[in-house]
Enzyme design. Structure first.
Site, PDB file in Angstrom:
ATOM      1  N   SER A 151       0.871  -1.179   0.000  1.00  0.00           N
ATOM      2  CA  SER A 151       0.000   0.000   0.000  1.00  0.00           C
ATOM      3  C   SER A 151       0.905   1.224   0.000  1.00  0.00           C
ATOM      4  O   SER A 151       1.073   1.901   0.991  1.00  0.00           O
ATOM      5  CB  SER A 151      -0.935  -0.011   1.218  1.00  0.00           C
TER       6      SER A 151
ATOM      7  N   HIS B  63      -3.296  -6.048   2.859  1.00  0.00           N
ATOM      8  CA  HIS B  63      -2.399  -7.073   3.401  1.00  0.00           C
ATOM      9  C   HIS B  63      -3.091  -8.404   3.668  1.00  0.00           C
ATOM     10  O   HIS B  63      -2.492  -9.331   4.202  1.00  0.00           O
ATOM     11  CB  HIS B  63      -1.751  -6.582   4.703  1.00  0.00           C
TER      12      HIS B  63
ATOM     13  N   GLN C 189      -6.313  -1.590   7.453  1.00  0.00           N
ATOM     14  CA  GLN C 189      -5.198  -2.487   7.137  1.00  0.00           C
ATOM     15  C   GLN C 189      -4.570  -3.151   8.360  1.00  0.00           C
ATOM     16  O   GLN C 189      -4.181  -4.308   8.301  1.00  0.00           O
ATOM     17  CB  GLN C 189      -4.142  -1.668   6.387  1.00  0.00           C
ATOM     18  N   GLU C 190      -4.451  -2.397   9.475  1.00  0.00           N
ATOM     19  CA  GLU C 190      -3.672  -2.929  10.596  1.00  0.00           C
ATOM     20  C   GLU C 190      -4.299  -2.598  11.951  1.00  0.00           C
ATOM     21  O   GLU C 190      -4.671  -1.450  12.202  1.00  0.00           O
ATOM     22  CB  GLU C 190      -2.243  -2.354  10.568  1.00  0.00           C
TER      23      GLU C 190
ATOM     24  N   GLU D 165       1.695  -9.420   7.198  1.00  0.00           N
ATOM     25  CA  GLU D 165       2.582  -9.002   8.287  1.00  0.00           C
ATOM     26  C   GLU D 165       2.472  -9.927   9.492  1.00  0.00           C
ATOM     27  O   GLU D 165       2.871  -9.579  10.604  1.00  0.00           O
ATOM     28  CB  GLU D 165       2.309  -7.541   8.662  1.00  0.00           C
TER      29      GLU D 165
ATOM     30  N   ASP E 122      -3.673   1.280  11.809  1.00  0.00           N
ATOM     31  CA  ASP E 122      -3.296   1.905  10.543  1.00  0.00           C
ATOM     32  C   ASP E 122      -4.387   1.574   9.532  1.00  0.00           C
ATOM     33  O   ASP E 122      -4.348   0.521   8.900  1.00  0.00           O
ATOM     34  CB  ASP E 122      -1.931   1.398  10.042  1.00  0.00           C
TER      35      ASP E 122
ATOM     36  N   GLU F  10      -2.258   5.688  12.387  1.00  0.00           N
ATOM     37  CA  GLU F  10      -1.406   6.018  11.239  1.00  0.00           C
ATOM     38  C   GLU F  10      -2.291   6.225  10.014  1.00  0.00           C
ATOM     39  O   GLU F  10      -3.263   5.495   9.817  1.00  0.00           O
ATOM     40  CB  GLU F  10      -0.446   4.844  11.031  1.00  0.00           C
TER      41      GLU F  10
ATOM     42  N   ASP G  28       2.170   8.365   7.112  1.00  0.00           N
ATOM     43  CA  ASP G  28       2.955   7.410   6.327  1.00  0.00           C
ATOM     44  C   ASP G  28       2.881   7.839   4.853  1.00  0.00           C
ATOM     45  O   ASP G  28       3.763   8.542   4.358  1.00  0.00           O
ATOM     46  CB  ASP G  28       2.389   5.997   6.573  1.00  0.00           C
TER      47      ASP G  28
ATOM     48  N   LYS H 272      10.150   4.900   6.675  1.00  0.00           N
ATOM     49  CA  LYS H 272      10.475   3.676   5.948  1.00  0.00           C
ATOM     50  C   LYS H 272      11.620   4.034   5.009  1.00  0.00           C
ATOM     51  O   LYS H 272      11.424   4.829   4.072  1.00  0.00           O
ATOM     52  CB  LYS H 272       9.273   3.225   5.119  1.00  0.00           C
TER      53      LYS H 272
ATOM     54  N   HIS I  28       8.961  -1.191   9.115  1.00  0.00           N
ATOM     55  CA  HIS I  28       9.170  -2.199   8.062  1.00  0.00           C
ATOM     56  C   HIS I  28       8.265  -1.889   6.870  1.00  0.00           C
ATOM     57  O   HIS I  28       7.530  -0.906   6.882  1.00  0.00           O
ATOM     58  CB  HIS I  28       8.829  -3.589   8.625  1.00  0.00           C
ATOM     59  N   ARG I  29       8.285  -2.760   5.844  1.00  0.00           N
ATOM     60  CA  ARG I  29       7.286  -2.786   4.780  1.00  0.00           C
ATOM     61  C   ARG I  29       6.527  -4.105   4.875  1.00  0.00           C
ATOM     62  O   ARG I  29       6.986  -5.047   5.514  1.00  0.00           O
ATOM     63  CB  ARG I  29       7.930  -2.687   3.381  1.00  0.00           C
ATOM     64  N   SER I  30       5.406  -4.181   4.181  1.00  0.00           N
ATOM     65  CA  SER I  30       4.656  -5.448   4.229  1.00  0.00           C
ATOM     66  C   SER I  30       5.411  -6.563   3.517  1.00  0.00           C
ATOM     67  O   SER I  30       5.266  -7.735   3.853  1.00  0.00           O
ATOM     68  CB  SER I  30       3.254  -5.265   3.649  1.00  0.00           C
TER      69      SER I  30
ATOM     70  N   LYS J 132       7.529  -0.134  14.242  1.00  0.00           N
ATOM     71  CA  LYS J 132       6.421  -0.949  13.726  1.00  0.00           C
ATOM     72  C   LYS J 132       7.027  -2.043  12.867  1.00  0.00           C
ATOM     73  O   LYS J 132       7.626  -1.766  11.829  1.00  0.00           O
ATOM     74  CB  LYS J 132       5.506  -0.042  12.906  1.00  0.00           C
TER      75      LYS J 132
HETATM   76  P1  PGA Z   1       3.166  -1.309   2.882  1.00  0.00           P
HETATM   77  O1  PGA Z   1       2.217  -0.955   4.099  1.00  0.00           O
HETATM   78  O2  PGA Z   1       4.509  -1.699   3.357  1.00  0.00           O
HETATM   79  O3  PGA Z   1       2.389  -2.421   2.231  1.00  0.00           O
HETATM   80  O4  PGA Z   1       3.190  -0.069   2.022  1.00  0.00           O
HETATM   81  C1  PGA Z   1       2.628  -0.673   5.371  1.00  0.00           C
HETATM   82  C2  PGA Z   1       1.935   0.535   5.885  1.00  0.00           C
HETATM   83  O5  PGA Z   1       0.981   1.070   5.263  1.00  0.00           O
HETATM   84  O6  PGA Z   1       2.331   1.016   6.922  1.00  0.00           O
HETATM   85 ZN    ZN Z   2       0.853   2.782   6.831  1.00  0.00          ZN
END
Ligand code: PGA
Ligand code: ZN
Length: 424
Positions: A40, A153, A161-162, A203, A240, A283, A310, A335, A363-365, A386
């Site tokens: 994302s 994810h 998403q999270e 994740e 998030d 986030e 982000d 990131k 991190h990244r996904s 994170k």
């Molecule tokens: P991504 O997502 O690593 O898939 O971009 C992580 C996030 O949105 O924090």
């Molecule tokens: Zn994010």
């Protein structure tokens, strides 16, 4: 001095190809770094170079990025002083020549940038966190542990998403990991008992067929309680939503839930969640293209909830400065691959810290077994990290590295805990 630079194609945690770089110095010191990849992504991220040949790797090949490292970049950096990270990164940016690192690829450039830092640390006989952070680097980050996955994810209907837990009441990083693991396993038991799948998302968090944020938050709250912890006091909640992912034509389109919310309704909904649950941080509460929404939500709840940008900042110092100036959130996610060099990522951290904003290393996904971000969290003293769930080695590798760092620091180690969420 840098003697050889070699890239290869390896696999990331989603089974897609990514770039790994080895840098060897004249004294024999080796630095190795692997590059993560997002699902994302923000629109203004540095460009990850993919081959785009549909016949190979479904278009996701990184052969051109690998060739750029082995060819042009290796030739340009050979003989450079590995201790001059800023000079190296400036040279890489100049060699690429584009604003978005699209010619050589941010994946090619970042692999070299990080591998050089690691080689230089080795040459200095220092762990990376001390090489970059100096003797003051002793703060272990508060971990945001992502135990329910949705959005891009996972294949479930969850629009957000999270859903994360933060062990704000832990005394040490190692204890925070224990608390997180206990909640993770309690959640697994609860989901099973309710007839849900316990398969995990990208994740490592569970990806049950839930529809609404409330359903997910209720499960998480129950798991915290069931594991013997006090929600809010021992363990806080973080979300998030990755709101840019479902912001279409000026509306937040909750497809899984089957509801569309205007920016004002979306902000009302988030505010109601903050009021109803012990949520300490959100986030990307608003989309990267909804800056008015961002500013309004910040004015409304920014004094009681960390609001971390982000997609809206993409670890870009210029975008962050504008956000600080105009009141877009109060915290930044960092990131390294969103911006493409270590020096630029560290500059973004420094700018946020000078403004009294909080920083979350991330991190990244799509990850690898590379643990550089664990060291970066300690080196910068940012206080928050994170890095996913309490399962899957691509996620736990970072937690395990921090357990080692905490042990190595011994009595000088400090755990950020709840204070990490407080702005200076
Ligand atoms: P991504 O997502 O690593 O898939 O971009 C992580 C996030 O949105 O924090
Ligand atoms: Zn994010």
């Amino acid at each position: 001095a840098i003697e050889t630079v070699t890239a290869r194609r390896i696999l990331d945690s989603r089974g897609n190809p990514t770039v790994e770089v080895d840098v060897r110095l004249a004294d024999g010191s080796l630095g190795r770094a692997a590059v993560p990849s997002g699902a994302s992504t923000g629109a203004r991220e540095a460009v990850e170079l993919r081959d785009g040949d549909p016949a190979r790797w479904h278009g996701k090949g990184v052969d051109r990025a690998v060739a750029n490292v082995n060819g042009e970049i290796a030739a340009a950096v050979r003989g450079r002083d590995a201790a001059d990270q800023a000079g190296l990164d400036a040279a890489l940016i100049a060699l690429d020549g584009t604003a978005t690192k699209s010619r050589l690829g941010a994946n090619a450039i970042l692999g070299v940038s990080l591998a050089v830092a690691k080689a230089a640390a080795t040459a200095n006989n220092q762990p990376l966190y001390r090489y970059l952070g100096g003797d003051d680097a002793h703060l272990l980050p508060l971990p945001m542990m992502n135990i329910v996955n949705g959005g891009a994810h996972a294949d479930n209907p969850l629009d957000f998403q999270e859903f994360m837990i933060v062990p704000v009441g832990a005394d040490t990083f190692a204890e925070a990991v224990r608390m997180g693991s206990e909640v993770f396993h309690t959640l697994r038991r609860d989901l099973l008992a309710a007839g849900h799948s316990t398969g995990v998302g990208d994740e490592g968090g569970f990806a049950p067929e839930l529809r609404t944020a409330e359903e997910a938050l209720d499960f998480v709250l129950r798991a915290i309680d069931g594991a013997g912890y006090r929600p809010g006091t021992d363990i806080g909640l973080v979300m998030d939503p990755a709101s840019s992912e479902f912001f279409r034509d000026g509306v937040y389109d909750y497809a899984g839930e089957g509801v569309r919310r205007t920016p004002a309704e979306h902000a009302d909904y988030l505010t109601a969640l903050i009021d109803a649950y012990p949520i300490v941080s959100i986030e990307d509460p608003m989309a990267e293209d909804d800056l008015d929404g961002w500013r309004e939500l910040t004015a409304r709840v920014g004094d009681r909830c960390q609001l971390t940008g982000d997609d809206v900042f993409c670890t870009n110092e210029t975008l962050l400065r504008e956000g600080i100036r105009t009141g877009v959130g109060n915290s930044v996610l960092v990131k390294v691959n969103q911006v493409g060099t270590l020096t630029e990522a560290l500059a973004t951290v420094a700018t946020a810290q000078r403004a009294g904003w909080t920083v979350v290393m991330s991190h990244r996904s799509g990850e690898t077994e590379d643990t550089t971000i664990a060291d970066l969290a300690v080196a910068t003293g940012c206080g928050q990290l994170k890095t996913g769930s309490l399962s899957r080695s691509d996620r736990t590798a970072k937690y395990n590295q921090l357990i080692r760092i905490e042990e190595e620091l011994g009595d000088s180690a400090r755990f950020a805990g709840r204070s990490a969420l407080r702005r200076a």
